[in-house]
Write a protein that holds these residues in place. Structure first.
Motif, PDB file in Angstrom:
ATOM      1  N   ILE A  39      -8.974   4.839  -6.486  1.00 31.97           N
ATOM      2  CA  ILE A  39      -8.045   3.947  -7.178  1.00 31.97           C
ATOM      3  C   ILE A  39      -6.950   4.800  -7.802  1.00 31.97           C
ATOM      4  O   ILE A  39      -7.225   5.757  -8.535  1.00 31.97           O
ATOM      5  N   ASN A  40      -5.708   4.480  -7.489  1.00 33.06           N
ATOM      6  CA  ASN A  40      -4.558   5.174  -8.055  1.00 33.06           C
ATOM      7  C   ASN A  40      -4.014   4.345  -9.216  1.00 33.06           C
ATOM      8  O   ASN A  40      -3.750   3.154  -9.061  1.00 33.06           O
ATOM      9  N   TRP A  41      -3.841   4.991 -10.373  1.00 36.10           N
ATOM     10  CA  TRP A  41      -3.398   4.320 -11.596  1.00 36.10           C
ATOM     11  C   TRP A  41      -2.034   4.873 -11.992  1.00 36.10           C
ATOM     12  O   TRP A  41      -1.826   6.084 -12.003  1.00 36.10           O
ATOM     13  N   VAL A  42      -1.099   3.993 -12.340  1.00 35.17           N
ATOM     14  CA  VAL A  42       0.242   4.405 -12.750  1.00 35.17           C
ATOM     15  C   VAL A  42       0.598   3.682 -14.036  1.00 35.17           C
ATOM     16  O   VAL A  42       0.386   2.472 -14.159  1.00 35.17           O
ATOM     17  N   GLN A  43       1.128   4.423 -15.006  1.00 42.56           N
ATOM     18  CA  GLN A  43       1.547   3.798 -16.266  1.00 42.56           C
ATOM     19  C   GLN A  43       2.891   3.116 -16.084  1.00 42.56           C
ATOM     20  O   GLN A  43       3.807   3.662 -15.473  1.00 42.56           O
ATOM     21  N   ASN A  44       3.007   1.916 -16.650  1.00 44.14           N
ATOM     22  CA  ASN A  44       4.260   1.165 -16.622  1.00 44.14           C
ATOM     23  C   ASN A  44       4.680   0.901 -18.062  1.00 44.14           C
ATOM     24  O   ASN A  44       4.140   0.032 -18.726  1.00 44.14           O
ATOM     25  N   THR A  51      -3.871  -0.272 -12.474  1.00 41.88           N
ATOM     26  CA  THR A  51      -4.125  -0.047 -11.059  1.00 41.88           C
ATOM     27  C   THR A  51      -2.855  -0.212 -10.236  1.00 41.88           C
ATOM     28  O   THR A  51      -2.091  -1.144 -10.421  1.00 41.88           O
ATOM     29  N   SER A  52      -2.663   0.712  -9.289  1.00 43.79           N
ATOM     30  CA  SER A  52      -1.474   0.709  -8.451  1.00 43.79           C
ATOM     31  C   SER A  52      -1.820   0.492  -6.979  1.00 43.79           C
ATOM     32  O   SER A  52      -1.183  -0.296  -6.295  1.00 43.79           O
ATOM     33  N   SER A  53      -2.837   1.200  -6.485  1.00 43.10           N
ATOM     34  CA  SER A  53      -3.246   1.037  -5.093  1.00 43.10           C
ATOM     35  C   SER A  53      -4.684   1.510  -4.925  1.00 43.10           C
ATOM     36  O   SER A  53      -5.233   2.204  -5.784  1.00 43.10           O
ATOM     37  N   MET A  54      -5.282   1.126  -3.814  1.00 45.03           N
ATOM     38  CA  MET A  54      -6.675   1.462  -3.522  1.00 45.03           C
ATOM     39  C   MET A  54      -6.733   2.055  -2.117  1.00 45.03           C
ATOM     40  O   MET A  54      -6.338   1.413  -1.150  1.00 45.03           O
ATOM     41  N   LEU A  70      -2.156  -2.947  -5.206  1.00 41.76           N
ATOM     42  CA  LEU A  70      -2.886  -3.697  -6.235  1.00 41.76           C
ATOM     43  C   LEU A  70      -1.943  -4.092  -7.364  1.00 41.76           C
ATOM     44  O   LEU A  70      -2.129  -3.692  -8.498  1.00 41.76           O
ATOM     45  N   GLY A  71      -0.968  -4.881  -7.083  1.00 40.98           N
ATOM     46  CA  GLY A  71       0.048  -5.161  -8.088  1.00 40.98           C
ATOM     47  C   GLY A  71      -0.233  -6.298  -9.036  1.00 40.98           C
ATOM     48  O   GLY A  71       0.519  -6.511  -9.974  1.00 40.98           O
ATOM     49  N   ASP A  72      -1.330  -7.069  -8.835  1.00 39.00           N
ATOM     50  CA  ASP A  72      -1.455  -8.285  -9.635  1.00 39.00           C
ATOM     51  C   ASP A  72      -2.708  -8.332 -10.493  1.00 39.00           C
ATOM     52  O   ASP A  72      -3.089  -9.384 -10.978  1.00 39.00           O
ATOM     53  N   ASN A  73      -3.395  -7.215 -10.691  1.00 39.49           N
ATOM     54  CA  ASN A  73      -4.570  -7.294 -11.555  1.00 39.49           C
ATOM     55  C   ASN A  73      -4.319  -6.547 -12.848  1.00 39.49           C
ATOM     56  O   ASN A  73      -3.347  -5.806 -12.983  1.00 39.49           O
ATOM     57  N   SER A  74      -5.197  -6.749 -13.827  1.00 38.45           N
ATOM     58  CA  SER A  74      -4.926  -6.283 -15.187  1.00 38.45           C
ATOM     59  C   SER A  74      -5.883  -5.189 -15.643  1.00 38.45           C
ATOM     60  O   SER A  74      -6.165  -5.074 -16.823  1.00 38.45           O
ATOM     61  N   SER A 157      -0.192  -8.405   0.659  1.00 41.60           N
ATOM     62  CA  SER A 157      -0.922  -8.378   1.921  1.00 41.60           C
ATOM     63  C   SER A 157      -0.521  -7.204   2.800  1.00 41.60           C
ATOM     64  O   SER A 157      -1.186  -6.901   3.786  1.00 41.60           O
ATOM     65  N   VAL A 158       0.583  -6.530   2.452  1.00 40.26           N
ATOM     66  CA  VAL A 158       1.030  -5.393   3.253  1.00 40.26           C
ATOM     67  C   VAL A 158       0.090  -4.224   3.009  1.00 40.26           C
ATOM     68  O   VAL A 158      -0.027  -3.726   1.900  1.00 40.26           O
ATOM     69  N   GLN A 159      -0.588  -3.788   4.054  1.00 37.53           N
ATOM     70  CA  GLN A 159      -1.540  -2.694   3.947  1.00 37.53           C
ATOM     71  C   GLN A 159      -1.171  -1.623   4.958  1.00 37.53           C
ATOM     72  O   GLN A 159      -0.748  -1.923   6.065  1.00 37.53           O
TER      73      GLN A 159
END
Length: 288
Positions: A39-44, A51-54, A70-74, A157-159
């Motif tokens: 899991i890649n995590w990026v601060q905004n 979470t940014s991507s898996m 992973l743009g829509d989870n908290s 959905s773009v993977q």
């Protein structure tokens, strides 16, 4: 002669170019029977890294089979579920005999939400996304709803699929974490992460997640390290020490070695920019 000199200058520019990145980043990894999931995590902004991507990696071949945005989870990096490792699990959603990926997106008293990525045995990827909700609606009786997300209306959905062999190794120093990214078992890039940082929110200074200060490309190097090199086992391929006694430790990356001499590429610390800049190659005699 001028053409050759020009090409050499361009090549040097490509190999010494560095990407600066002031975002806070983390990488966490969960191991399952057949897969490693990073899991890649990026601060905004001022909030902790989210979470940014898996990235899903086959454990036997070390090949990346896909990367999922992973743009829509908290999820936050300091979430309780992250500390306990319960934010990601594998279990069969629809009893088809294949385990699916379940990523926590929301939780609380009386509610549990997951994004479920269903395994597709034909493509051997985790393709379709479902929203899985468990809620007791304050009545103590749990109800479950499962909704398939239409990929046509799903911006996530773009993977990406990637058949390259990838590894990530990390060396821990006093002030820095240095991650070496390996592609097809050779060094690809070096990410330098500042360990001690803070962010200010409402006038209060709070310890922040580790901060990436730069990424240095290594792909154009002719002396690439291989992931199965003997020096990797003992961690001697990277060290920090002061080259020129200016009071700052520099990065020494081993590129080749033998019984008599070791070759290092030196990335000298620049205190004004707080980054490491390639300086030169140094040859060390081996002490027997």
């Amino acid at each position: 002669m001028k053409i050759i000199l020009g090409l050499m200058i361009l090549l040097n520019l490509f190999t010494t170019a560095q990407a600066k990145d002031k975002e806070n980043r983390h990488l966490t990894q969960v191991s399952f029977d057949e897969y490693l999931v990073q899991i890649n995590w990026v601060q905004n902004g001022v909030v902790p890294a989210t979470t940014s991507s898996m990235t899903i990696i086959d454990k036997k071949s070390h090949r990346v089979i896909q990367t999922i945005p992973l743009g829509d989870n908290s999820l936050w990096i300091d979430s309780e579920v992250v500390a306990s490792g319960s934010y990601l699990k594998m279990k069969d959603l629809d009893e088809d005999g294949h385990k699916d990926l379940w990523l926590y997106t929301n939780w609380g008293t009386g509610v549990h939400d997951h994004n479920v990525y269903r395994f597709n045995p034909k493509t051997k990827t985790f393709a379709d996304r479902y929203k899985h909700n468990e809620n007791d609606y304050g009545k103590g009786e749990w109800k479950t709803t499962v909704e398939k997300i239409d990929p046509k209306n799903d911006p996530l959905s773009v993977q990406t699929t990637d058949n390259k062999i990838r590894h990530l190794t990390q060396i821990n120093f006093d002030e820095y974490l240095v991650q070496i990214n390996w592609v097809n078992e050779c060094t690809s890039s070096m990410t330098i992460i500042k360990k001690k940082s803070h962010f200010v929110y409402d006038g209060i200074s709070t310890p922040a997640p580790n901060r990436v200060i730069q990424t240095i490309p290594l792909e154009e190097d002719t002396d690439n390290l291989h992931i199965d090199s003997g020096v990797l086992a003992n961690g001697s391929y990277l060290k920090m020490k002061d080259l020129d006694e200016d009071g700052y430790k520099d990065l020494w990356l081993l590129t080749s070695w033998g019984s008599e001499v070791w070759h290092h590429k030196i990335y000298r610390f620049n205190p004004k920019k707080a980054t490491f800049v390639y300086l030169k190659e140094v040859v060390e005699k081996v002490k027997h």
